[in-house]
Design an enzyme around this catalytic site. Structure first.
Site, PDB file in Angstrom:
ATOM      1  N   LYS A  43      37.405  27.039  38.256  1.00 50.11           N
ATOM      2  CA  LYS A  43      36.126  27.752  38.070  1.00 50.11           C
ATOM      3  C   LYS A  43      36.359  29.008  37.216  1.00 50.11           C
ATOM      4  CE  LYS A  43      36.921  30.035  42.526  1.00 50.11           C
ATOM      5  NZ  LYS A  43      36.684  29.946  43.972  1.00 50.11           N
ATOM      6  N   TYR A 264      37.164  60.944  26.782  1.00 55.13           N
ATOM      7  CA  TYR A 264      35.763  61.222  27.106  1.00 55.13           C
ATOM      8  C   TYR A 264      35.660  62.164  28.301  1.00 55.13           C
ATOM      9  CZ  TYR A 264      33.683  57.675  24.036  1.00 55.13           C
ATOM     10  OH  TYR A 264      33.259  56.962  22.962  1.00 55.13           O
TER      11      TYR A 264
HETATM   12  C1  LIG Z   1      37.916  29.839  44.653  1.00 50.48           C
HETATM   13  C2  LIG Z   1      38.118  28.844  45.730  1.00 50.48           C
HETATM   14  C3  LIG Z   1      39.391  28.308  45.973  1.00 50.48           C
HETATM   15  C4  LIG Z   1      40.645  28.807  45.297  1.00 50.48           C
HETATM   16  O1  LIG Z   1      41.053  30.002  45.924  1.00 50.48           O
HETATM   17  P1  LIG Z   1      42.409  30.755  45.482  1.00 50.48           P
HETATM   18  O2  LIG Z   1      42.535  31.847  46.479  1.00 50.48           O
HETATM   19  O3  LIG Z   1      42.159  31.259  44.094  1.00 50.48           O
HETATM   20  O4  LIG Z   1      43.494  29.772  45.524  1.00 50.48           O
HETATM   21  C5  LIG Z   1      39.497  27.280  46.901  1.00 50.48           C
HETATM   22  N1  LIG Z   1      38.409  26.844  47.576  1.00 50.48           N
HETATM   23  C6  LIG Z   1      37.175  27.372  47.400  1.00 50.48           C
HETATM   24  C7  LIG Z   1      36.030  26.854  48.192  1.00 50.48           C
HETATM   25  C8  LIG Z   1      36.992  28.399  46.481  1.00 50.48           C
HETATM   26  O5  LIG Z   1      35.778  28.942  46.320  1.00 50.48           O
END
Ligand SMILES: *Cc1c(COP(=O)(O)O)cnc(C)c1O
Length: 376
Positions: A43, A264
């Site tokens: 994702k 800044y």
């Molecule tokens: C993002 C996510 C993962 C992966 O989690 P990590 O901590 O990055 O390994 C796994 N399962 C779900 C449902 C997620 O939303």
């Protein structure tokens, strides 16, 4: 091996190097550790490294299950991987079944409404891929509450079949903290759920879940952060190989007297005569402004000439000022390479410098960087 001496491409403020070989090797290592099939969570543009190159590399290495958050991400993953199952974690919005079928995406169903909508769509003859059922065992975020999941299993097995459920899953709330008692409670709750769905493959482990004691691996795991080199065991040595490096350049060096204000709003004051280097990336490149280093707060750092040098003043849109006073003669000069992520500046260190976590550093990586994919 990744190298940290590559100067940034001159046409960009910074170069992001992505080691796809290390990505694949992290994926294999997690599968071996779990002793079961490892999927890959891709994702958010594969946590910032680029979904198409990541999915291509991992599917060629044998990964058969990918997880994305949105349909648009699923479509991008599908464009480079025709075979694997691609689960969409955020599930179905009303009336969206068609787009799932069209791209052969698998919804992760998290409510009765979603389950029924998907089941009736499938009964209409759509030849869709298997779906997953998400059961919430702690977070109160997404998924059927555990009690609802058990009732469903006992009383509505027909709905499960009609929806073509091929996976039951849950997600840890605190797996990176092995001392948190919530983990054991979730492990027990999920064991009860899986027992109620005999014969259905199950998935529980995110990255840190792979390193929890007394936790079954089930049939499929869902690592994200650790694939990309993040440390799934915070506070302990990182068992994963680094995947990304971020390099920029010095574009100016100047000397300032003690008492001079810098950047800044003059938020940093030189406490001694200082040499300052200005480097050509900033918050518009995804480097958080919260990494500013002021008179009242510490912030981020960069490696120049082999030395970790602190930022000074506020992080600007396109520029950051770095204190290079400690560099031995002849010191920093215009054009010198600068490491922002890599070597001693691992994702956790960079995250801490910006008062956030490595996950946010990764997923904020700028679209402005030159990108170099190596290692395969
Ligand atoms: C993002 C996510 C993962 C992966 O989690 P990590 O901590 O990055 O390994 C796994 N399962 C779900 C449902 C997620 O939303």
């Amino acid at each position: 091996m990744m190298t940290y001496d590559t100067p940034a491409s001159d046409a960009h403020g910074a170069t992001l190097t992505v080691d796809l070989g290390a990505l694949v090797s992290n994926w294999r290592a997690l599968g071996e550790r779990a002793g079961t099939e490892a999927g890959a969570v891709v994702k958010a543009d594969a946590y910032g490294i680029g979904i198409e190159p990541a999915v291509t590399a991992l599917s060629r290495a044998g990964c058969r299950s990918f997880f994305v958050a949105h349909v648009s991400e699923g479509i991008r993953a599908r464009s480079v991987a025709p075979e694997p199952t691609i689960y969409v974690l955020n599930g179905l919005l009303p009336g969206h079944c068609d787009v799932f079928a069209q791209h052969e995406l698998s919804p992760v169903l998290g409510s009765h409404e979603e389950l029924l909508e998907w089941a009736s769509f499938r009964q209409g003859g759509a030849n869709a891929r298997p779906a997953a059922l998400h059961v919430d065992t702690a977070m109160n975020r997404l998924g059927l509450w555990a009690g609802e999941g058990l009732t469903l299993a006992r009383e509505k097995a027909g709905a499960i079949t009609a929806a073509g459920i091929g996976l039951v899953m849950s997600h840890f709330a605190s797996s990176e903290d092995e001392t948190d008692s919530a983990n054991a409670r979730q492990i027990a709750a999920f064991a009860e759920i899986t027992a109620a769905f005999p014969g259905l493959p199950a998935s529980l482990l995110n990255s840190s879940g792979h390193f929890l004691k007394d936790c079954p691996s089930y049939q499929l795991t869902r690592p994200g952060y650790a694939l990309y080199g993040g440390n799934p065991t915070p506070g302990k040595p990182n068992p994963m190989r680094p995947v990304i490096g971020l390099e920029s350049r010095v574009i100016q060096v100047r000397e300032v007297e003690a008492g001079v204000q810098v950047g800044y709003n003059g938020r940093w004051t030189a406490k001694r005569k200082s040499r300052l280097a200005t480097i050509c990336l900033g918050y518009a490149d995804g480097y958080p402004r919260n990494a500013s280093w002021t008179d009242t707060s510490t912030g981020g750092a960069a490696v120049i000439g082999g030395i970790v040098c602190p930022f000074v003043g506020t992080v600007s849109m396109d520029l950051i000022i770095v204190d290079v006073t400690e560099l031995p003669s002849p010191g920093a000069k215009r054009g010198d390479p600068v490491t922002l992520i890599g070597g001693p500046l691992d994702l956790e260190t960079v995250g801490a410098g910006a008062k956030t976590i490595g996950y946010e550093i990764l997923t904020s990586l700028g679209r402005r960087h030159a990108r170099r994919y190596v290692g395969l």
